[in-house]
Design a protein around this motif. Structure first.
Motif: not given
Length: 443
Positions: A237-241, A251-255, A285-293, A322-323
């Protein structure tokens, strides 16, 4: 005029249960009942029980038995009431009422009937209720934090999970309702809200016909709350949108709390997870690439029936590869009423415990390495406690969610419930250490 009886509470289980308890307290207090944290002073004790896995049930039963032995009149609420209503009434004469997971809003009526001498069962066979921003609530979290339930129940039928039976199918609140509650909490001084549901990325499907998490996050971006955190974000469900909404809403945390459960496609299929196979690797891998932090937390189940040594090794390598920042590991619990309960090739407890321990050992140096990245950095910390003996402050950075992740221990002075910058000077496997007086901190 007679005074209302005093009621105490025992809360067990997850944060969904916590919200139910907070609404029960709010409703009873609004109706004039006395609420006291001390069970010894109470005329009645409401126990909001958990029935998710065997360990949780055992804790609930222990609590109920202790109260019964103390001759307390008990109102059993929550998942065990939903799950075992007949058995509980038969086994516990001290139980004056049972209240199901979809019936806690009727608590005042239940107590009024109990006061008249009735033994009350209020358990809907199929829970359909969900509280909203108009339902009274007394928060039991630290002053800076609140949970906000955006949906209740689940439409998935994972082989190991009893939650749809306990909490019904998914029912979402409207975006307007959630934003109104968030604004109420902001007005109360809350600094962090945590969005919860069974599968947060499925939010809105039942009422809007499609997922509306991205729209909800953007709407919450207009509320003056510094941290908004999501739990239970299903990876598919973590779509590009949705990712764009997280990145573009300050204010939305990248958590991201990703309930993966396993890595091997055969086990995922046996678990009846709604997605399978190496999509795990690709998605992460896609999540990490689009949200490296992004901070990534996940949970796994070891010892699912039929899990071989090869399956387990696959999971160990997945964890290494995946650490993740934070990992929780549970041993499989066979739940009566679920398909996994009667599957062949159930594993011995000793094997499951060994496998759990191995993954935790693999994860510990990874967690320490991820925490070490904060050393020498100035990070914002939400102050939640003060040690009365030492004056040390205890809080969390945005990398840590309450009760499941680590803490930050700080020297200095700050107001409870405030978010303050701190220099991090040290780290271990789970926690960070630092100093609020930035001029006194060394890199």
């Amino acid at each position: 005029m007679s005074t209302k009886p005093t009621i105490s509470f025992s809360h067990l289980g997850c944060e969904k249960n916590r919200i139910d308890t907070e609404h029960i307290i709010g409703l009873l207090a609004q109706a004039g009942y006395q609420v006291d944290a001390n069970e010894e002073l109470a005329d009645y004790v409401v126990v909001n029980t958990c029935s998710f896995i065997q360990d949780a049930r055992e804790e609930s039963v222990r609590t109920l038995v202790e109260l019964a032995e103390a001759n307390k009149k008990i109102v059993i609420a929550g998942c065990m009431a939903q799950h075992f209503q007949e058995e509980l009434l038969a086994e516990l004469p001290e139980a004056v009422a049972l209240v199901g997971t979809g019936d806690y809003h009727k608590i005042v009526d239940v107590m009024q009937r109990v006061e008249k001498g009735d033994r009350v069962t209020e358990v809907s066979p199929q829970p359909t209720y969900i509280a909203d921003e108009t339902t009274p609530r007394y928060r039991t979290t630290s002053e800076g934090v609140a949970y906000v339930r955006i949906a209740e129940g689940c439409d998935y039928r994972c082989a190991f999970c009893i939650i749809p039976h306990l909490r019904g199918n998914q029912r979402s609140r409207t975006i307007e309702s959630i934003v109104t509650e968030a604004q109420q909490l902001a007005d109360q001084g809350v600094k962090e809200i945590i969005l919860i549901s069974q599968i947060t990325t499925n939010y809105g499907v039942d009422i809007y016909g499609e997922p509306k998490l991205a729209e909800l996050l953007r709407a919450l971006g207009k509320v003056d709350i510094p941290w908004i955190r999501m739990h239970y974000a299903y990876p598919t469900g973590l779509t590009p949108k949705v990712i764009a909404a997280i990145q573009e809403t300050p204010n939305i945390l990248s958590y991201l709390d990703l309930p993966l459960q396993h890595s091997h496609p055969q086990i995922l299929r046996a678990m009846n997870r709604p997605w399978q196979g190496r999509v795990n690797d690709d998605i992460i891998e896609k999540i990490k690439a689009s949200m490296p932090n992004a901070v990534l937390r996940t949970t796994f189940i070891v010892g699912f029936p039929g899990e071989t040594e090869e399956h387990h090794t696959h999971l160990v390598e997945f964890v290494k590869r995946h650490e993740f920042d934070h990992v929780g590991v549970f041993t499989f619990s066979p739940e009566e009423g679920t398909p996994a309960y009667s599957l062949p090739n159930q594993l011995p407890k000793a094997v499951m415990d060994t496998r759990r321990e191995e993954i935790m050992q693999v994860q510990q140096p990874i967690s320490a390495k991820q925490n070490q990245k904060s050393v020498g950095q100035v990070v914002d910390v939400l102050i939640e406690q003060e040690n009365p003996q030492t004056g040390e402050l205890i809080g969390r950075s945005s990398r840590f969610s309450p009760e499941v992740d680590g803490l930050v221990y700080l020297q200095g002075q700050a107001r409870l419930g405030s978010i303050v910058p701190a220099m991090i000077t040290d780290a271990d496997i789970y926690d960070l250490y630092g100093n609020l007086d930035l001029s006194q901190s060394s890199n």
